[in-house]
Design a protein around this motif. Structure first.
Motif, PDB file in Angstrom:
ATOM      1  N   THR A 143      -7.903   3.085 -13.360  1.00 35.16           N
ATOM      2  CA  THR A 143      -7.003   2.855 -12.309  1.00 35.16           C
ATOM      3  C   THR A 143      -5.873   3.869 -12.195  1.00 35.16           C
ATOM      4  OG1 THR A 143      -7.013   0.175 -13.037  1.00 35.16           O
ATOM      5  CG2 THR A 143      -5.323   1.047 -11.729  1.00 35.16           C
ATOM      6  N   VAL A 144      -6.014   4.338 -10.913  1.00 35.88           N
ATOM      7  CA  VAL A 144      -4.977   5.566 -10.743  1.00 35.88           C
ATOM      8  C   VAL A 144      -3.617   5.074 -10.469  1.00 35.88           C
ATOM      9  CG1 VAL A 144      -4.597   7.703  -9.184  1.00 35.88           C
ATOM     10  CG2 VAL A 144      -6.763   7.084  -9.787  1.00 35.88           C
ATOM     11  N   ILE A 145      -2.562   5.481 -11.071  1.00 36.02           N
ATOM     12  CA  ILE A 145      -1.309   5.169 -10.743  1.00 36.02           C
ATOM     13  C   ILE A 145      -0.587   6.231 -10.260  1.00 36.02           C
ATOM     14  CG2 ILE A 145       1.003   4.244 -11.827  1.00 36.02           C
ATOM     15  CD1 ILE A 145      -1.556   2.282 -11.938  1.00 36.02           C
ATOM     16  N   SER A 146      -0.070   6.210  -8.734  1.00 39.51           N
ATOM     17  CA  SER A 146       0.796   7.368  -8.351  1.00 39.51           C
ATOM     18  C   SER A 146       2.270   7.054  -8.738  1.00 39.51           C
ATOM     19  CB  SER A 146       0.485   7.476  -6.713  1.00 39.51           C
ATOM     20  OG  SER A 146       1.207   8.362  -6.112  1.00 39.51           O
ATOM     21  N   CYS A 147       2.559   7.823  -9.760  1.00 35.15           N
ATOM     22  CA  CYS A 147       4.184   7.134 -10.045  1.00 35.15           C
ATOM     23  C   CYS A 147       4.615   8.165 -11.268  1.00 35.15           C
ATOM     24  CB  CYS A 147       4.084   5.980 -10.336  1.00 35.15           C
ATOM     25  SG  CYS A 147       5.748   5.278 -11.122  1.00 35.15           S
ATOM     26  N   ASP A 148       5.928   8.444 -11.286  1.00 37.16           N
ATOM     27  CA  ASP A 148       6.390   9.356 -12.279  1.00 37.16           C
ATOM     28  C   ASP A 148       6.426   8.286 -13.573  1.00 37.16           C
ATOM     29  OD1 ASP A 148       8.314  10.297 -14.321  1.00 37.16           O
ATOM     30  OD2 ASP A 148       9.107  11.584 -12.606  1.00 37.16           O
TER      31      ASP A 148
END
Length: 506
Positions: free
Chosen positions: A284-289
């Protein structure tokens, strides 16, 4: 205009100056006194005059590798003295060959001087078993230049050197090129940086080994088909760590991966990688700091590659301290420990490059650099060590170390231009990666050493230890280092006080 100063290469074993001579027995002292009078002018270089093959010790010679040596002058008399007769002819002694070859690696010119000492009507150049030699019989009578035999021999030494390895060829264009260290939380890597990072295949082999061992230790064989191990990749980039995790699936353990990445450009590539490999059900790709992400569940294993060339200079301690809230109480961090190291060095090339900017702040900045024209004066020593996870409520990431470095007794005096910085990290169990010279991981080129310069070089002597002070500080907005040398009778001020010139943004 550039001035080459002809300096005799005299033997030194830490003995005092000969009372019958007006010159120091250690010719490095002569060179150092002259350039000090010239305020370390970058237009000064050295032409070393080899007066005899009674050469200085290896440690004494090592100092010259960090100096601006442009040429080595060898007289024909010295060559005649150091040629030894063999069944194949006359060959240079191994120590003499080693001296010339070492300077070849630093693009130093070899100058042959003096009158010819061989009767060219009676000698020729012969090739036997892949080596040139001066042969005193069997001449073909061909007239040639008087220096041709010497030129042939030295040329053969050059062409007989081992070819550069693949890693050395990649690193060649980066030699002695300083770059300011990255701002990992403030800036995003560009595509070129990611490509170089991902070429470091051996590093990811080590990560795959560490992850495979952690998976096996986490889940026993009898429960491999029942339990799913949750892994979180902090700073997933374009996916090489995810590939290492999937590669470790050969352990027959079931995994679930959260790949957290703040760089939107890298996230696009990461999504494409997941789709192309059919990992949608696993990754699961999480685009977040990662600092602002709320994980839906706790992880068994936290994986990251946030290490900098000095270990903690890319804020790995701060990032992993924040990310460990995602870990289960018995969770594993990969890496789990890393240590920074420093080492005093002579490097006239880097010092001159910094000095050319004519700004004090440039001497209070740390640089990443593939050091080549450098003399390492003493073995490196550990500075700061960090371990993860660290659930202690009292710990902080500041630190101070005072270190003493002893020069080899036969080295003589030397000039410290600054400190080289390295790291060694343990990923899991005894699986490690390192750029520290004595434990370096082969074929790994993403991390170059760090250089901490000194505003003014410090002269040191073999009988007096080098006393170095290093600090790591942080406040609410930044992390920075301070460093100094306090060595009798000279020393240096504290560099970069309060992060005035160089810092890493939080």
């Amino acid at each position: 205009m550039e001035l080459w100063v002809r300096i005799p290469l005299r033997k030194s074993h830490g003995t005092p100056t000969d009372s019958n001579s007006e010159y120091p027995k250690d010719s490095w002292e002569l060179w150092n006194a002259f350039r000090r009078l010239c305020d370390y002018d970058s237009n000064l270089s050295v032409a070393l005059d080899v007066e005899s093959m009674l050469l200085p010790s290896q440690n004494s010679l090592e100092r010259w590798l960090g100096e601006s040596v442009k040429a080595v002058i060898i007289s024909t008399e010295v060559i005649a003295d150091c040629f030894v007769q063999t069944a194949r002819g006359y060959l240079l002694t191994s120590y003499g060959e080693e001296l010339i070859t070492r300077f070849f690696h630093h693009s130093v010119q070899i100058i042959i001087s003096g009158s010819t000492l061989h009767d060219l009507q009676k000698e020729s150049v012969n090739i036997t078993e892949g080596k040139f030699s001066l042969v005193l019989v069997g001449a073909d009578g061909t007239h040639t230049h008087p220096y041709k035999p010497y030129w042939d021999y030295v040329s053969n030494l050059f062409y007989s050197m081992e070819l550069l390895s693949e890693q050395e060829r990649i690193e060649l264009r980066y030699r002695d090129r300083m770059c300011t260290l990255s701002q990992p939380l403030k800036d995003n890597l560009d595509a070129e940086a990611y490509e170089m990072l991902e070429q470091d295949s051996y590093k990811y082999i080590q990560y795959k080994r560490a992850i495979a061992r952690a998976l096996k230790d986490r889940v026993p064989n009898e429960k491999a088909s029942e339990l799913t191990t949750v892994l979180m990749v902090v700073g997933a980039g374009r996916g090489p760590l995810c590939q290492s995790i999937i590669g470790a699936e050969k352990t027959d353990r079931k995994v679930k991966v959260y790949a957290v990445e703040k760089n939107p450009n890298a996230v696009v590539t990461l999504h494409d990688l997941v789709k192309a490999n059919g990992w949608e059900g696993t990754v699961t790709v999480i685009s977040c700091d990662v600092r602002f992400w709320n994980a839906p569940e706790r992880a068994d294993i936290l994986v990251s590659e946030l290490l900098g060339s000095f270990g903690d200079n890319d804020l790995s301690p701060e990032c992993l301290d924040g990310a460990q809230r995602f870990l289960k109480p018995d969770g594993i961090s990969i890496p789990f420990s890393y240590t920074s190291f420093i080492q005093p060095v002579t490097t006239s090339k880097l010092y001159s490059d910094i000095k050319s900017h004519n700004k004090h702040s440039y001497f209070e900045t740390a640089y990443s650099v593939k050091m080549h024209s450098v003399a390492r004066l003493a073995p490196s020593q550990p500075v700061f060590t960090f371990t993860h996870p660290n659930f202690s409520k009292k710990h902080n990431n500041e630190g101070y170390r005072k270190l003493y470095f002893d020069l080899p007794r036969d080295m003589g005096s030397a000039l410290v231009h600054g400190f080289a910085g390295y790291f060694e990290a343990f990923l899991y169990d005894d699986v490690h990666i390192s750029i520290e010279p004595t434990t370096t991981t082969p074929n790994m080129f993403w991390w170059f050493p760090v250089f901490f310069p000194l505003v003014k070089p410090v002269e040191v002597h073999s009988k007096t230890p080098i006393e170095a002070h290093f600090w790591r500080f942080n406040d609410s907005t930044k992390v920075w280092y301070e460093w100094s040398v306090a060595t009798f009778p000279t020393g240096s001020p504290i560099h970069n006080t309060n992060g005035s010139s160089y810092w890493i943004d939080l």
